[in-house]
Write a protein that holds these residues in place. Structure first.
Motif, PDB file in Angstrom:
ATOM      1  N   HIS A 170     -48.178 -30.624 -40.582  1.00 25.55           N
ATOM      2  CA  HIS A 170     -47.124 -29.635 -40.402  1.00 25.55           C
ATOM      3  C   HIS A 170     -45.752 -30.296 -40.628  1.00 25.55           C
ATOM      4  CE1 HIS A 170     -49.252 -26.063 -38.950  1.00 25.55           C
ATOM      5  NE2 HIS A 170     -50.166 -26.932 -38.546  1.00 25.55           N
ATOM      6  N   GLY A 171     -44.787 -29.455 -40.987  1.00 25.58           N
ATOM      7  CA  GLY A 171     -43.415 -29.939 -41.147  1.00 25.58           C
ATOM      8  C   GLY A 171     -43.084 -30.490 -42.511  1.00 25.58           C
ATOM      9  N   ARG A 172     -43.848 -30.127 -43.553  1.00 24.04           N
ATOM     10  CA  ARG A 172     -43.640 -30.716 -44.881  1.00 24.04           C
ATOM     11  C   ARG A 172     -43.042 -29.726 -45.884  1.00 24.04           C
ATOM     12  NH1 ARG A 172     -48.407 -33.898 -47.418  1.00 24.04           N
ATOM     13  NH2 ARG A 172     -46.684 -34.309 -48.864  1.00 24.04           N
ATOM     14  N   ILE A 173     -42.312 -28.733 -45.429  1.00 26.50           N
ATOM     15  CA  ILE A 173     -41.792 -27.730 -46.351  1.00 26.50           C
ATOM     16  C   ILE A 173     -40.878 -28.341 -47.414  1.00 26.50           C
ATOM     17  CG2 ILE A 173     -39.837 -27.113 -44.867  1.00 26.50           C
ATOM     18  CD1 ILE A 173     -41.907 -24.766 -47.171  1.00 26.50           C
ATOM     19  N   VAL A 174     -40.112 -29.351 -47.068  1.00 27.03           N
ATOM     20  CA  VAL A 174     -39.188 -29.929 -48.054  1.00 27.03           C
ATOM     21  C   VAL A 174     -39.963 -30.640 -49.158  1.00 27.03           C
ATOM     22  CG1 VAL A 174     -37.165 -31.378 -48.411  1.00 27.03           C
ATOM     23  CG2 VAL A 174     -37.437 -30.142 -46.258  1.00 27.03           C
ATOM     24  N   ASP A 175     -41.095 -31.246 -48.814  1.00 35.98           N
ATOM     25  CA  ASP A 175     -41.934 -31.844 -49.857  1.00 35.98           C
ATOM     26  C   ASP A 175     -42.384 -30.780 -50.858  1.00 35.98           C
ATOM     27  OD1 ASP A 175     -41.788 -34.338 -48.642  1.00 35.98           O
ATOM     28  OD2 ASP A 175     -43.631 -34.056 -47.501  1.00 35.98           O
ATOM     29  N   GLU A 176     -42.738 -29.603 -50.356  1.00 35.29           N
ATOM     30  CA  GLU A 176     -43.161 -28.527 -51.254  1.00 35.29           C
ATOM     31  C   GLU A 176     -41.997 -28.025 -52.105  1.00 35.29           C
ATOM     32  OE1 GLU A 176     -45.867 -25.909 -53.104  1.00 35.29           O
ATOM     33  OE2 GLU A 176     -46.221 -27.657 -51.808  1.00 35.29           O
ATOM     34  N   VAL A 177     -40.819 -27.902 -51.508  1.00 38.14           N
ATOM     35  CA  VAL A 177     -39.647 -27.473 -52.277  1.00 38.14           C
ATOM     36  C   VAL A 177     -39.381 -28.456 -53.409  1.00 38.14           C
ATOM     37  CG1 VAL A 177     -37.145 -27.130 -52.174  1.00 38.14           C
ATOM     38  CG2 VAL A 177     -38.604 -26.202 -50.365  1.00 38.14           C
ATOM     39  N   GLU A 178     -39.426 -29.745 -53.109  1.00 36.26           N
ATOM     40  CA  GLU A 178     -39.170 -30.744 -54.148  1.00 36.26           C
ATOM     41  C   GLU A 178     -40.263 -30.729 -55.212  1.00 36.26           C
ATOM     42  OE1 GLU A 178     -36.482 -33.969 -51.670  1.00 36.26           O
ATOM     43  OE2 GLU A 178     -38.653 -34.297 -51.790  1.00 36.26           O
ATOM     44  N   ALA A 179     -41.509 -30.469 -54.809  1.00 34.13           N
ATOM     45  CA  ALA A 179     -42.591 -30.373 -55.793  1.00 34.13           C
ATOM     46  C   ALA A 179     -42.404 -29.160 -56.704  1.00 34.13           C
ATOM     47  CB  ALA A 179     -43.941 -30.302 -55.074  1.00 34.13           C
ATOM     48  N   LEU A 180     -41.990 -28.027 -56.147  1.00 33.82           N
ATOM     49  CA  LEU A 180     -41.729 -26.844 -56.962  1.00 33.82           C
ATOM     50  C   LEU A 180     -40.587 -27.101 -57.947  1.00 33.82           C
ATOM     51  CD1 LEU A 180     -42.018 -24.031 -54.272  1.00 33.82           C
ATOM     52  CD2 LEU A 180     -43.530 -24.342 -56.242  1.00 33.82           C
ATOM     53  N   ALA A 181     -39.544 -27.750 -57.465  1.00 28.70           N
ATOM     54  CA  ALA A 181     -38.425 -28.061 -58.349  1.00 28.70           C
ATOM     55  C   ALA A 181     -38.883 -28.933 -59.512  1.00 28.70           C
ATOM     56  CB  ALA A 181     -37.312 -28.737 -57.565  1.00 28.70           C
ATOM     57  N   ALA A 182     -39.675 -29.958 -59.204  1.00 27.16           N
ATOM     58  CA  ALA A 182     -40.145 -30.875 -60.237  1.00 27.16           C
ATOM     59  C   ALA A 182     -41.125 -30.199 -61.189  1.00 27.16           C
ATOM     60  CB  ALA A 182     -40.808 -32.090 -59.589  1.00 27.16           C
ATOM     61  N   ALA A 183     -41.838 -29.169 -60.719  1.00 27.24           N
ATOM     62  CA  ALA A 183     -42.815 -28.464 -61.565  1.00 27.24           C
ATOM     63  C   ALA A 183     -42.153 -27.542 -62.575  1.00 27.24           C
ATOM     64  CB  ALA A 183     -43.779 -27.667 -60.692  1.00 27.24           C
ATOM     65  N   GLY A 184     -40.824 -27.379 -62.496  1.00 29.75           N
ATOM     66  CA  GLY A 184     -40.110 -26.563 -63.464  1.00 29.75           C
ATOM     67  C   GLY A 184     -39.302 -25.439 -62.877  1.00 29.75           C
ATOM     68  N   LEU A 185     -39.421 -25.211 -61.557  1.00 31.79           N
ATOM     69  CA  LEU A 185     -38.651 -24.138 -60.948  1.00 31.79           C
ATOM     70  C   LEU A 185     -37.175 -24.499 -60.871  1.00 31.79           C
ATOM     71  CD1 LEU A 185     -39.396 -21.346 -59.854  1.00 31.79           C
ATOM     72  CD2 LEU A 185     -39.574 -22.347 -57.569  1.00 31.79           C
TER      73      LEU A 185
END
Length: 383
Positions: A296-311
């Protein structure tokens, strides 16, 4: 951001806060009084801060409060700790995508995220993680079970769309198309939306033809099913930090070499899949799949992954904040709708950051102040 520092939970103010409100970027002066935000000045209000960047609370659209390591249900104390950890990371709205324990007692605890629950996963015997879902002996039970979970949840129902079938040694759908169509129609008639766990390719056409509202993970999306999602407006919550575990899952599946190779292939083409999804304009939202394999508590990791994926940075932040909030709650396009300003029945949720996270999502790792359900709290300060 300047000011005397954030109070602990339980201090109701009144408070005044100034800053730059996103997504619009305008300078605002708001007051916190009796647990809600208002633009009307309140006599005697003390300053919470001046100069920060205000967001309407981060969103984890795929989370499992109540699920711990080993993918098992946890007790009330651990549920509370998980919710507090999400809150301390700035997450103030959670779509709980299936939990085997009742977490509604958390709703009475001040200063926690709002949880939108999807009831329990609906699966088949030996076709999902043992302790997490409701295993239906007869697939014909699915429409009734969906309606029951629609009543038990908060407007969402979660299906297990595919899982390893040990008789074939690979991912396979759990439900026939006609049963899915009846089940999803029943959910919609009950006012609920439906989402499904899907890793592979084969379950997606039937789910989409049945009118499903959202797909979780979606690693098996193809040009055909992406086009179906585009035409139907189906959302995707890709849980990229969970998909990063696919090679480890494959390594542990030595008895099923076809499944292991399939999982590695899905992981290997993830970048191409996400580019196709984004090029098609599929609505994508941020979710971590916290609980089980993901802390739990990893939302920023997901945001950074989405950004790197092209978002991109700004759109990834939006997917985990105002866009995700609009999608899950139906908040209107105005900032008043997003923040609940001047509404007696609204829940006041906002997070303050020292810089604009659209320029650097890493800023989200250090919230300066959190207002959760109208309660100001410094990260890590508990009642």
């Amino acid at each position: 951001m300047t000011g005397p520092g954030a109070p602990g939970l339980g201090d109701e103010g009144p408070w005044r806060i100034r800053g730059t409100a996103l997504p619009g970027g305008e300078r605002v002066e708001w007051y916190l009084h009796h647990g809600r935000l208002t633009t009307a000045p309140v006599a005697g209000a003390r300053d919470l801060g001046d100069g920060g960047w205000l967001l309407p609370g981060l969103v984890d659209a795929h989370c499992h409060v109540g699920v711990g390591r080993g993918s098992r249900g946890v007790g009330p104390d651990e549920c509370l700790a998980q919710a507090r950890l999400e809150r301390d990371r700035g997450v103030l709205l959670v779509r709980d995508c299936g939990a085997p324990v009742d977490t509604r007692g958390l709703d009475a605890v001040p200063g926690l995220p709002r949880i939108i629950r999807a009831g329990q996963h609906l699966a088949r015997p030996k076709r999902y993680l043992r302790e997490l879902g409701l295993a239906l002996d007869d697939p014909a039970q699915l429409p009734d079970a969906v309606e029951e979970q629609a009543r038990a949840g908060d407007g969402w129902v979660k299906l297990v769309g595919d899982w390893i079938d040990r008789s074939v040694g690979d991912l396979a759908p759990l439900w026939d198309d006609d049963i899915l169509a009846r089940a999803i129609a029943r959910a919609h008639a009950a006012g609920a939306r439906v989402t499904a766990h899907v890793f592979g390719e084969d379950a997606l056409p039937g789910l989409l033809r049945a009118g499903i509202d959202c797909i979780e993970h979606g690693t098996g999306l193809t040009a055909e099913t992406i086009d179906m999602m585009r035409r139907q407006g189906t959302a995707l919550v890709p849980t990229l930090i969970n998909i990063a575990n696919f090679p480890d899952i494959a390594d542990g599946a030595g008895k099923y070499p076809v499944y292991a190779a399939h999982m590695r292939a899905l992981h290997g083409r993830l970048g191409e899949t996400m580019r196709s999804v984004l090029d098609a304009g599929i609505p994508v939202y941020a979710g971590t799949d916290a609980g089980g394999m993901i802390d739990h508590g990893r939302i920023v990791d997901e945001v950074e992954a989405l950004a790197a994926a092209g978002l991109g940075d700004a759109a990834a932040v939006a997917a985990a904040s105002w866009r995700g909030r609009r999608w899950l709650t139906g908040a209107d396009e105005s900032h008043a709708g997003l923040y609940g300003l001047d509404r007696d029945d609204a829940r006041a949720d906002l997070v303050v950051y020292p810089a604009d996270p659209r320029d650097d999502p890493g800023v989200l790792r250090a919230p300066a102040l959190i207002v959760a359900g109208g309660m100001p709290v410094a990260p890590g300060v508990h009642a």
